[in-house]
Write an enzyme that holds these catalytic residues in place. Structure first.
Site, PDB file in Angstrom:
ATOM      1  CD  GLU A   1     -10.090   6.327   5.907  1.00 26.75           C
ATOM      2  OE1 GLU A   1      -9.523   6.627   4.830  1.00 26.75           O
ATOM      3  OE2 GLU A   1     -10.505   5.204   6.160  1.00 26.75           O
TER       4      GLU A   1
ATOM      5  CB  CYS B   1      -8.806   3.110   2.071  1.00 26.11           C
ATOM      6  SG  CYS B   1      -8.352   3.024   3.814  1.00 26.11           S
TER       7      CYS B   1
END
Length: 492
Positions: A243, A277
């Protein structure tokens, strides 16, 4: 003693390290990294603990995880302070992180049963059963932006499935990692089931290169993710879930409520000082008077944001970045874009030299060539203007990343078009890019990752499916396949 291996706290034999508050420079944590031999020892402990842990009834593993949740609740204030002081976040935001950790426990238990668990279908002559088995020994690499919440999503799901673990926190948040592991210790985890190794690049490389590792769950930058992918290439027997980051677009169409659109943009771009993110990095604003008015109001309100210390009263919306070096990197990215021809709308400013306190920056790059397609992890927002919606989608997809994408618009048809054409794992409509549900999969495509190892789908990457056809009795079928003759021959 800052490593936890096989149920014992020991001193690292690697490089000496210390962690300070990124604003005050107060020393918070000191210790030594794990060297390669200690990393291998942690893996051996996890391997030895695996058979017994995997054979525990799910209810036994669940009971320990729920005890951990109760300890998080009991020590919420203490852990909030640790996270806030170590990362530089305001106290209010660190508190929301601990709350998310607690809530993730119940969600992960539900996800285990929904995504994995056991399912049986009755057949005429038996049953077809789907079961799931743990991989074995997994490594978990944690990030610094959510040093409690994000690793927690991997660790809880992996333990529920029956795996044993080696956890390496970010070298920038060792204190949070140690504090959380001490709660797991108090929850009653058997020795070797979860092991803590502290360290930076060398420790991480030693961990990811272990032959006896069955998989690795990573949250962090694309550059490190790509390095791990190269390192584990040619090893399809190992699960690798990445991720990574994003260069995320937020499209602003014609809006009636400019202040609401500005608020959504601030939440998308600057919360956590831009260190999520999913944060908006690219703001795509429609050309025209309304777009001009929106940008003017955005610059006005964003210019009032003053980053503060973690314990300021009243509290600030944003705190410091993770380090003074991180703040300097954002400043350099802004100056680079100015040198390429960008027009600064709101200049970033260091509140105090030598600290990580940095005010938000906004720069317009319409028509500027060769803008780096990168994730600048901080409060810097790049603006492009567009003439029509098809152009906005083209600009949005003009990136190697594909994590999040958002649209501010009153037109449902535009959102439907975006859903069909956007290249992103998360697509929001009139909601901040930084908003995500733990009951949904989390992750992206392209350089943003290869799976959905966080949130609801985390269970998928912590166990492999085993399919069985089963019958309590062995019988000869009433109808045989062509060419089979089971008639009994008469003895001659």
């Amino acid at each position: 003693m800052t490593l936890w291996i096989n149920g014992d706290w020991i001193t690292g034999q690697g490089e000496r390290r210390r962690k300070t508050n990124p604003v005050s420079a107060e020393i918070l944590w000191q210790g030594n990294d794990a060297n390669a031999a200690q990393v291998a020892e942690a893996c051996q402990a996890a391997r030895a603990a695996f058979p017994r842990w995997a054979r525990q009834p799910f209810t036994a593993r669940q009971a320990i995880v729920q005890k951990f949740a109760a300890l998080l609740e009991a020590h919420k204030a203490d852990l909030t302070e640790v996270i806030a002081r170590e990362t530089g976040k305001p106290r209010w935001e660190a508190a929301t992180e601990v709350t998310a950790m607690i809530n993730k426990i119940a969600i992960s238990i539900k996800a285990y049963h929904a995504r994995t668990g056991e399912q049986k279908s009755e057949l005429v002559d038996g049953a077809a059963t789907l079961r799931h088995r743990p991989h074995g020994v997994l490594a978990v690499f944690g990030p610094y932006n959510f040093p409690g919440h994000l690793p927690n999503g991997h660790i809880v799901s992996a333990l529920l499935a029956g795996n044993t673990l080696i956890f390496k926190p970010s070298e920038l948040t060792p204190w949070t990692g140690e504090t959380v592991i001490k709660l797991w210790e108090r929850a009653g985890l058997p020795a070797g089931v979860l092991n803590l190794v502290q360290g930076g690049r060398e420790t991480g490389q030693a961990l990811s290169s272990l032959d006896d590792l069955d998989g690795l769950l990573f949250t962090g930058s694309a550059s490190t993710g790509y390095q791990l992918h190269r390192q584990l290439s040619g090893q399809p027997e190992k699960i690798l879930a990445l991720e990574m980051g994003g260069n995320n677009p937020l499209i602003i169409e014609d809006v009636a409520n400019i202040d609401a659109a500005v608020h959504l943009t601030l939440q998308s771009a600057f919360i956590t000082a831009g260190q999520r993110c999913t944060c908006a990095r690219r703001l795509l604003v429609k050309q025209g008077a309304q777009g001009d008015a929106f940008l003017a109001r955005l610059v006005d309100v964003a210019g009032r944001l003053q980053p503060g210390r973690w314990d300021d009263d009243p509290q600030s919306f944003i705190g410091g970045l993770i380090s003074a070096q991180a703040a300097q990197h954002v400043m350099e990215a802004w100056r680079q874009r100015e040198a390429l021809g960008g027009r600064t709308l709101l200049a970033s400013r260091k509140v105090k030299e030598g600290t990580s306190l940095l005010t938000p920056g906004i720069i317009e790059l319409t028509g500027v060539a060769d803008v780096p397609d990168e994730e600048v992890f901080g409060p810097l927002l790049n603006v492009w203007r567009y003439a029509h919606f098809d152009e906005a989608i083209r600009l949005a997809n003009n990136t190697r990343f594909g994590l999040s994408c958002g649209l501010v618009s009153t037109d449902r048809a535009q959102f439907e078009q975006l859903l069909l054409e956007a290249r992103a794992g998360i697509v929001n409509w009139n909601k901040p890019l930084t908003g995500a549900a733990s009951t949904a999969p989390f992750g992206g495509v392209g350089a943003s990752g290869n799976h959905r190892p966080s949130a609801w789908y985390a269970a998928d990457y912590c166990a492999w499916p085993m399919a069985s056809l089963e019958s309590p009795e062995l019988t000869l079928p009433a109808t045989l396949s062509p060419g089979l003759d089971f008639s009994r021959r008469e003895a001659v």
